[in-house]
Design a protein around this motif. Structure first.
Motif, PDB file in Angstrom:
ATOM      1  N   VAL A 150      46.832  42.021  48.819  1.00 48.21           N
ATOM      2  CA  VAL A 150      47.011  41.660  47.410  1.00 48.21           C
ATOM      3  C   VAL A 150      48.109  42.521  46.785  1.00 48.21           C
ATOM      4  N   ASP A 151      48.152  43.795  47.125  1.00 49.76           N
ATOM      5  CA  ASP A 151      49.223  44.669  46.616  1.00 49.76           C
ATOM      6  C   ASP A 151      50.593  44.188  47.091  1.00 49.76           C
ATOM      7  N   GLU A 152      50.694  43.759  48.336  1.00 49.72           N
ATOM      8  CA  GLU A 152      51.960  43.250  48.863  1.00 49.72           C
ATOM      9  C   GLU A 152      52.361  41.950  48.163  1.00 49.72           C
ATOM     10  N   LEU A 153      51.385  41.087  47.905  1.00 48.16           N
ATOM     11  CA  LEU A 153      51.675  39.851  47.179  1.00 48.16           C
ATOM     12  C   LEU A 153      52.181  40.156  45.771  1.00 48.16           C
ATOM     13  N   ALA A 154      51.567  41.153  45.118  1.00 49.66           N
ATOM     14  CA  ALA A 154      52.020  41.558  43.780  1.00 49.66           C
ATOM     15  C   ALA A 154      53.448  42.097  43.844  1.00 49.66           C
ATOM     16  N   ALA A 155      53.747  42.883  44.879  1.00 50.37           N
ATOM     17  CA  ALA A 155      55.093  43.437  45.038  1.00 50.37           C
ATOM     18  C   ALA A 155      56.130  42.336  45.251  1.00 50.37           C
ATOM     19  N   MET A 156      55.684  41.202  45.799  1.00 47.11           N
ATOM     20  CA  MET A 156      56.578  40.061  46.021  1.00 47.11           C
ATOM     21  C   MET A 156      56.714  39.199  44.769  1.00 47.11           C
TER      22      MET A 156
ATOM     23  N   TYR B  29      54.030  37.771  42.992  1.00 47.08           N
ATOM     24  CA  TYR B  29      52.924  36.846  42.734  1.00 47.08           C
ATOM     25  C   TYR B  29      51.961  37.450  41.716  1.00 47.08           C
ATOM     26  N   ASN B  30      51.288  36.578  40.984  1.00 47.37           N
ATOM     27  CA  ASN B  30      50.245  37.017  40.058  1.00 47.37           C
ATOM     28  C   ASN B  30      49.011  37.377  40.884  1.00 47.37           C
ATOM     29  N   THR B  31      48.488  38.557  40.651  1.00 53.24           N
ATOM     30  CA  THR B  31      47.304  39.006  41.383  1.00 53.24           C
ATOM     31  C   THR B  31      46.280  39.596  40.429  1.00 53.24           C
ATOM     32  N   ILE B  32      45.025  39.538  40.855  1.00 51.36           N
ATOM     33  CA  ILE B  32      43.922  40.125  40.101  1.00 51.36           C
ATOM     34  C   ILE B  32      43.252  41.142  41.020  1.00 51.36           C
ATOM     35  N   PRO B  33      43.188  42.410  40.612  1.00 50.58           N
ATOM     36  CA  PRO B  33      42.617  43.440  41.487  1.00 50.58           C
ATOM     37  C   PRO B  33      41.108  43.287  41.640  1.00 50.58           C
ATOM     38  N   GLU B  34      40.570  43.954  42.633  1.00 52.49           N
ATOM     39  CA  GLU B  34      39.129  43.930  42.877  1.00 52.49           C
ATOM     40  C   GLU B  34      38.406  44.559  41.687  1.00 52.49           C
ATOM     41  N   ALA B  35      37.443  43.847  41.136  1.00 52.96           N
ATOM     42  CA  ALA B  35      36.724  44.314  39.946  1.00 52.96           C
ATOM     43  C   ALA B  35      35.975  45.614  40.213  1.00 52.96           C
ATOM     44  N   ALA B  36      35.331  45.722  41.357  1.00 53.56           N
ATOM     45  CA  ALA B  36      34.577  46.948  41.660  1.00 53.56           C
ATOM     46  C   ALA B  36      35.504  48.154  41.692  1.00 53.56           C
ATOM     47  N   ARG B  37      36.655  47.984  42.307  1.00 53.04           N
ATOM     48  CA  ARG B  37      37.615  49.089  42.387  1.00 53.04           C
ATOM     49  C   ARG B  37      38.112  49.456  40.989  1.00 53.04           C
ATOM     50  N   THR B  38      38.348  48.462  40.143  1.00 49.44           N
ATOM     51  CA  THR B  38      38.777  48.720  38.771  1.00 49.44           C
ATOM     52  C   THR B  38      37.735  49.548  38.029  1.00 49.44           C
ATOM     53  N   ILE B  39      36.477  49.168  38.163  1.00 49.80           N
ATOM     54  CA  ILE B  39      35.394  49.897  37.487  1.00 49.80           C
ATOM     55  C   ILE B  39      35.296  51.324  38.031  1.00 49.80           C
ATOM     56  N   ILE B  40      35.383  51.471  39.334  1.00 48.46           N
ATOM     57  CA  ILE B  40      35.303  52.808  39.943  1.00 48.46           C
ATOM     58  C   ILE B  40      36.477  53.667  39.486  1.00 48.46           C
TER      59      ILE B  40
ATOM     60  N   ILE C 210      41.079  36.344  48.191  1.00 43.85           N
ATOM     61  CA  ILE C 210      41.194  37.097  49.440  1.00 43.85           C
ATOM     62  C   ILE C 210      39.857  37.820  49.613  1.00 43.85           C
ATOM     63  N   THR C 211      39.134  37.457  50.644  1.00 45.92           N
ATOM     64  CA  THR C 211      37.802  38.015  50.843  1.00 45.92           C
ATOM     65  C   THR C 211      37.641  38.477  52.283  1.00 45.92           C
TER      66      THR C 211
END
Length: 108
Positions: free
Chosen positions: A21-27, A29-40, A9-10
């Protein structure tokens, strides 16, 4: 050609990628969060503000690329997975900032 069951998703900033992506996870689905946001988020949890973290923008972008590489390496290529941004986003930021890609990035 390398095949997987991944979808990236870009898009531009604040266009709803993470919300989707959060909504897909709530449903379920396997999701991978945004790396930049994870680091921040990790930096803020450790008392480092975003301005300090991004003082060296090139290092920040390298850290993002390395985390993305780790997340992709750990993901099952056969499992339906949605990524919040992908490596192409990081490479685009590299080009935008005028940074030279390191040799390991050229192999991605």
């Amino acid at each position: 050609m390398l095949r997987n069951n991944w979808y990236v998703i870009t898009g531009g900033n604040s266009t709803g990628k993470s919300t989707l992506v959060d909504e897909l996870a709530a449903m379920g689905y396997n999701t991978i969060p945004e790396a930049a946001r994870t680091i921040i988020d990790q930096a803020v949890e450790n008392g480092i503000d975003v301005e300090e973290l991004r003082k060296d923008e090139e290092k920040f972008q390298i850290d993002v690329a390395r985390l993305k590489q780790e997340l992709e390496a750990a993901a099952d290529p056969n499992e339906l997975t949605f990524f919040d941004r992908g490596m192409q986003d990081t490479l685009a930021y590299y080009e935008y900032y005028g940074y030279k890609q390191t040799p390991w990035m050229n192999e991605l």
